[in-house]
Design an enzyme around this catalytic site. Structure first.
Site, PDB file in Angstrom:
ATOM      1  N   CYS A   1      89.658  48.074  14.436  1.00  0.00           N
ATOM      2  CA  CYS A   1      90.713  49.180  13.102  1.00  0.00           C
ATOM      3  C   CYS A   1      89.187  50.986  12.614  1.00  0.00           C
ATOM      4  CB  CYS A   1      89.979  47.824  12.133  1.00  0.00           C
ATOM      5  SG  CYS A   1      90.287  48.872  10.986  1.00  0.00           S
TER       6      CYS A   1
ATOM      7  N   CYS B   1      88.293  51.020   9.100  1.00  0.00           N
ATOM      8  CA  CYS B   1      86.961  50.036   9.614  1.00  0.00           C
ATOM      9  C   CYS B   1      85.734  51.100   9.659  1.00  0.00           C
ATOM     10  CB  CYS B   1      87.077  48.932  10.497  1.00  0.00           C
ATOM     11  SG  CYS B   1      88.213  47.498   9.176  1.00  0.00           S
TER      12      CYS B   1
END
Length: 120
Positions: free
Chosen positions: A42, A45
């Protein structure tokens, strides 16, 4: 004792397992817990990881800060009803969820999010 599991350190966003999360949420820890649910693939993230570290440094001993990989801990991801990544959840000192946000947050937003939901 800062961490119920003994695994978390003041000023650090510690990568944890489901067993450590279970221990951290098991009783009165004396401080809230800010949890980042992320995945290694991600992009947002990855961008938020240093922000979590800076937030942990700013809050020091007033808040436990941890992150958990949703792919390696799928049972916890399901239990926490994670839909988007990253998701940050703040739990009070007794392990009760008191706030949740999805998406990339900067350090100041993370610190404000914890303060607004816990009163620290």
């Amino acid at each position: 004792q800062f961490s119920l599991s003994g695994s978390l350190t003041p000023g650090e966003a510690t990568d944890i397992t489901g067993d450590i999360l279970t221990a951290e949420l098991s009783g009165d820890a004396g401080t809230p817990l800010l949890l980042d649910v992320y995945a290694t693939w991600c992009g947002p993230c990855k961008m938020m990881a240093p922000q979590m570290n800076m937030a942990a440094q700013e809050m020091g001993e007033t808040c436990r800060v941890a992150k958990i990989d949703s792919d390696r801990n799928q049972e916890w991801a399901a239990k926490l009803r994670i839909e988007g990544l990253p998701t940050v959840i703040v739990f009070d000192q007794n392990g009760k969820e008191v706030g949740r946000r999805e998406g990339l947050l900067m350090k100041s937003n993370l610190v404000d999010f914890v303060k607004r939901n816990t009163g620290i």
